[in-house]
Enzyme design. Structure first.
Site, mmCIF file in Angstrom:
data_model
loop_
_atom_site.group_PDB
_atom_site.id
_atom_site.type_symbol
_atom_site.label_atom_id
_atom_site.label_comp_id
_atom_site.label_asym_id
_atom_site.label_seq_id
_atom_site.Cartn_x
_atom_site.Cartn_y
_atom_site.Cartn_z
ATOM 1 N N GLU A 306 0.791 -1.231 0.000
ATOM 2 C CA GLU A 306 0.000 0.000 0.000
ATOM 3 C C GLU A 306 0.826 1.285 0.000
ATOM 4 O OE1 GLU A 306 0.358 -2.280 2.398
ATOM 5 O OE2 GLU A 306 0.238 -1.449 4.411
ATOM 6 N N HIS A 330 -8.035 -3.956 -1.400
ATOM 7 C CA HIS A 330 -7.283 -4.035 -0.148
ATOM 8 C C HIS A 330 -6.227 -2.925 -0.066
ATOM 9 C CE1 HIS A 330 -5.426 -6.271 3.263
ATOM 10 N NE2 HIS A 330 -4.323 -5.679 2.813
ATOM 11 N N GLU A 331 -5.395 -2.823 -1.092
ATOM 12 C CA GLU A 331 -4.317 -1.813 -1.025
ATOM 13 C C GLU A 331 -4.891 -0.405 -1.008
ATOM 14 O OE1 GLU A 331 -1.838 -3.209 -0.039
ATOM 15 O OE2 GLU A 331 -2.224 -5.212 -0.821
ATOM 16 N N HIS A 334 -6.092 0.567 2.411
ATOM 17 C CA HIS A 334 -5.026 0.986 3.326
ATOM 18 C C HIS A 334 -4.855 2.515 3.329
ATOM 19 C CE1 HIS A 334 -3.132 -2.469 5.174
ATOM 20 N NE2 HIS A 334 -2.934 -3.096 4.027
ATOM 21 N N GLU A 353 -4.003 -4.469 9.109
ATOM 22 C CA GLU A 353 -4.434 -5.498 8.155
ATOM 23 C C GLU A 353 -5.862 -5.993 8.382
ATOM 24 O OE1 GLU A 353 -2.922 -5.757 5.558
ATOM 25 O OE2 GLU A 353 -0.897 -5.030 6.014
ATOM 26 N N ASP A 409 7.532 -10.484 10.813
ATOM 27 C CA ASP A 409 6.953 -11.474 9.888
ATOM 28 C C ASP A 409 5.864 -12.290 10.581
ATOM 29 O OD1 ASP A 409 8.724 -10.721 7.941
ATOM 30 O OD2 ASP A 409 9.999 -12.508 8.085
ATOM 31 N N TYR A 417 -5.113 -10.521 9.578
ATOM 32 C CA TYR A 417 -5.995 -10.164 8.459
ATOM 33 C C TYR A 417 -7.433 -10.615 8.717
ATOM 34 C CZ TYR A 417 -1.917 -9.117 5.509
ATOM 35 O OH TYR A 417 -0.778 -8.567 4.985
HETATM 36 N N1 BES Z 1 0.994 -4.461 3.731
HETATM 37 C C1 BES Z 1 0.717 -5.712 3.158
HETATM 38 C C2 BES Z 1 1.937 -6.402 2.610
HETATM 39 C C3 BES Z 1 3.026 -6.640 3.633
HETATM 40 C C4 BES Z 1 2.743 -7.223 4.850
HETATM 41 C C5 BES Z 1 4.325 -6.295 3.360
HETATM 42 C C6 BES Z 1 3.761 -7.427 5.767
HETATM 43 C C7 BES Z 1 5.325 -6.505 4.279
HETATM 44 C C8 BES Z 1 5.036 -7.068 5.492
HETATM 45 C C9 BES Z 1 -0.320 -5.617 2.042
HETATM 46 O O1 BES Z 1 -1.284 -4.657 2.246
HETATM 47 C C10 BES Z 1 -1.050 -6.916 1.997
HETATM 48 O O2 BES Z 1 -1.677 -7.231 2.957
HETATM 49 N N2 BES Z 1 -0.976 -7.642 0.898
HETATM 50 C C11 BES Z 1 -1.645 -8.902 0.728
HETATM 51 C C12 BES Z 1 -2.895 -8.769 -0.086
HETATM 52 C C13 BES Z 1 -4.178 -8.873 0.649
HETATM 53 C C14 BES Z 1 -5.378 -8.881 -0.268
HETATM 54 C C15 BES Z 1 -4.289 -9.887 1.708
HETATM 55 C C16 BES Z 1 -0.706 -9.839 0.000
HETATM 56 O O3 BES Z 1 0.405 -9.417 -0.338
HETATM 57 O O4 BES Z 1 -1.067 -10.967 -0.246
HETATM 58 ZN ZN ZN Z 2 -2.622 -5.160 3.747
#
Ligand code: BES
Ligand code: ZN
Length: 642
Positions: A306, A330-331, A334, A353, A409, A417
């Site tokens: 995002e 989703h993005e 954010h 999230e 992580d 989520y």
């Molecule tokens: N911010 C996250 C991606 C992220 C999370 C980067 C943790 C680094 C560390 C992004 O908004 C995200 O959640 N992406 C998901 C998509 C979503 C529809 C669940 C993905 O990458 O799958």
């Molecule tokens: Zn996200």
């Protein structure tokens, strides 16, 4: 226990029953406002993943002046940092760095002169990197650091021309979340601190640089300038440089991509303006000016990221039928939950999230109807159940994560989520949409451009919703969701009628090899079909499945992935060619971590085969993915040796 009706926060049994620290309520009071909306607030240091002494000295602005050097694979130049003193006894500024070469530090004295300054670098910590400690003199509020990044910086992926679709020009893109802004620049790398930023970039001829900021055209010196006037946390710093083209969707939304996928991306994402309108209708105006998307090379390790004004997206979303555009929702969401109101530490990641997954789903419902929204909830439920079962300890299935969280992580599991989303759905059910929608809209406004904790949210919930509807929920119920494991008793399972039919079709297929008419099935229905076999399929069944449905090498990456997971579990090596090609071309972590994990855990042959593929694929993967998959093999191999 029913909740107490008092609004007196500190003494409210609602708050006391949750064991919240009442004094943190006082710590978010703005001391003063900067020019933008970023309030300088006194905060208790609560983020253990930073060296920054942000409770004492706070960075407010970052000014980058960098050469993007593809030959050496480094960003090279200066970072100028404005800071404010929060605690008058503080005399040193502590910054995060990781794998940076620091050449010198200068300070701007009140006389207006720059002069060399002493600094110290701590020993390197594998996760945190290196603390840069700069003692400053009285009246000083600006330092300039001359530095360069490392070619192996975890936050930067440098692609050779051969690794791009166009094959002629190199490509660079960043990924700062969660701890990698510090591999790009010295910074107070915590979501608790917000900064404005500007940047001047020099890039080789023929390449276009983009950032998570307002961009201006190349100037007469060949330099590009960027400006982010709204205060953002460091994990939203972003850069992409490549042979990148642009296609407008409307006057303030468009898509950047390499030429080969530009038109397809603009088509796939053509409904982004509707998503923005829906989001704005529910939660107030989009506050960031333009909203563009960039479709990155396939090694991008996430579905989407995002970055403000410019979401980074994986090309695996370009399915041709808009079936995976919930990731855009989703993005974009954010822009309210996460970018406007930010989790102040990664222990509160669900505030980013979970809220975003909830908003995403509301937008999907608004635009495409309840049936699609519920299907996406059920798919999420299937994911979160697996994450809860596989959690290494129950605390990692709480929304508020434990103080001894080992790495951010671990904060970004389906718990943050999907359990987060279900918790907000639960609140919505209890308070009613008529109350909950304006509440959430007000929450985004109230905390705009601030970083908040779970406890801030609970207090706001208490003050704004609970006191007006005291019978809607109890503190025990709330506590079970936020501070308890798994999905609590009050969770109401979403039910999709469409999926009930898919369940019947699956049963029929297992019984007599028929499924009936599947011609109208959406991607979601196929995913539900594939993900819910209660037993491992035999090789014969897998063979028939592929004959019936042609899953092997499927152009929809989600369907292909779900099929390969089944095939791996059934030890069906007939998919090896297509699976290898998937692993060689797709770097999205959501797919490849589980594929390698399943292969490494299956048996020795599968593990050996996976390792061979990984050795070939690894140089093309993002450094984040390399670290994660290295760990998967190390763990699997250690298990075998036991
Ligand atoms: N911010 C996250 C991606 C992220 C999370 C980067 C943790 C680094 C560390 C992004 O908004 C995200 O959640 N992406 C998901 C998509 C979503 C529809 C669940 C993905 O990458 O799958
Ligand atoms: Zn996200």
């Amino acid at each position: 226990m029913r909740l107490f009706r008092s609004t007196a926060l500190i003494t409210s049994p609602f708050i006391l029953a949750l064991g919240l620290n009442a004094c943190s309520a006082d710590t978010t009071k703005p001391l003063e406002k900067t020019t933008e909306q970023a309030p300088i607030v006194k905060i208790v240091k609560d983020d253990k993943f930073t060296y920054a002494n942000y409770d004492k000295v706070r960075m407010t602005h970052l000014s980058l002046n960098l050469d993007v050097n593809f030959e050496d694979k480094v960003l090279d130049g200066t970072a100028t940092i404005d800071f404010k003193i929060i605690d008058d006894n503080a005399h040193t500024l502590h910054l995060d760095t990781k794998d940076l070469t620091i050449r010198s530090v200068q300070g701007l004295a009140s006389s207006g002169e720059w002069s060399a300054m002493d600094y110290t670098l701590s020993d390197e910590d594998e996760i945190l990197g290196t603390r840069l400690e700069i003692p400053f003199s009285k009246g000083m509020n600006k330092v300039r650091i001359d530095y360069k990044t490392s070619p192996t910086a975890e936050g930067l992926q440098w692609l050779s021309p051969e690794q791009t679709a166009g094959k002629e020009k190199p490509y660079l893109f960043s990924q700062a979340q969660a701890l990698n802004a510090r591999t790009m620049t010295p910074v107070q790398d915590t979501p608790a601190v917000r900064i404005t930023y500007d940047a001047t970039l020099r890039v080789p001829d023929g390449l276009l640089p983009l950032m998570s900021a307002e961009q201006s055209k190349k100037d007469k010196n060949g330099e590009y300038h960027f400006k982010m006037p709204q205060p953002i946390p460091s994990y939203l710093l972003a850069i992409a440089v490549g042979d990148i083209k642009f296609k407008a969707i409307n006057d303030h939304i468009g898509v950047y991509a390499e030429q080969y996928i530009l038109d397809a991306s603009a088509d796939e994402f053509s409904e982004t303006p509707l998503m923005e309108a829906s989001n704005a209708k529910l939660y107030g105006p989009y506050r960031w000016g333009r909203y563009d998307l960039i479709v990155l090379p396939p090694s991008f390790p996430f579905g989407g990221m995002e970055n403000p004004r410019l979401s980074f997206m994986t090309p695996t979303l370009i399915a041709g039928d808009k079936s995976l555009t919930n990731v855009v929702a989703h993005e974009l969401a954010h822009s309210w939950s996460g970018n406007l109101v930010t989790n102040s530490s990664w222990r509160d990641a669900w505030l980013n999230e979970g809220f975003t997954s909830y908003v995403e789903n509301r937008v999907m419902e608004d635009l495409y109807g309840v049936e699609r929204a519920v299907m996406e909830q059920v798919l999420g439920l299937e994911d979160v159940k697996r994450s809860i079962e596989n959690a290494s300890r129950p605390e990692l299935t709480h929304l508020k994560l434990p103080t001894d969280l080992a790495h951010p992580d671990d904060a970004f599991t389906n718990v943050a989520y999907v359990k987060g989303q279900f918790f907000l759905q639960f609140l919505e059910q209890r308070f009613g949409r008529d109350n909950f929608d304006p509440f959430l809209k007000n929450y985004f406004n109230h905390f705009a451009f601030q970083s908040v904790t779970t406890e801030d949210f609970i207090k706001y919930l208490h003050d704004e919703l609970h006191v007006k509807n005291p019978d809607a929920l109890t503190s025990e119920e709330l506590k079970a969701w936020v501070y308890g494991p798994g999905l609590p008793d009050t969770f109401i399972t979403p039910i999709s009628d469409a999926f009930t039919k898919v369940d019947a079709a699956r049963t029929a297929w297992l019984d007599d090899g028929t499924v009936g008419d599947t011609s109208s099935w959406s991607t979601h229905e196929w995913l539900h079909f594939l993900n819910n076999f209660s037993e491992t399929l035999s090789k014969e069944q897998l063979k028939k499945m592929n004959e019936d449905f042609n899953f092997n090498g499927h152009q929809n990456a989600e369907i292909a992935f779900a099929w390969y997971m089944q095939a791996i579990q059934g030890n069906y090596s007939k998919v090896d060619k297509e699976l290898e090609s998937f692993l060689m071309t797709v770097g999205r972590g959501k797919f490849i971590y589980r594929l390698y994990g399943a292969l490494a855990g299956l048996n020795e042959d599968a593990r050996t085969w996976a390792k061979e593929v990984y050795v070939k694929a690894r140089p093309g993967y993002h450094p984040i993915a390399q670290r994660r998959i290295d760990a998967i093999f190390t763990k699997a191999e250690a298990k075998v040796e036991q």
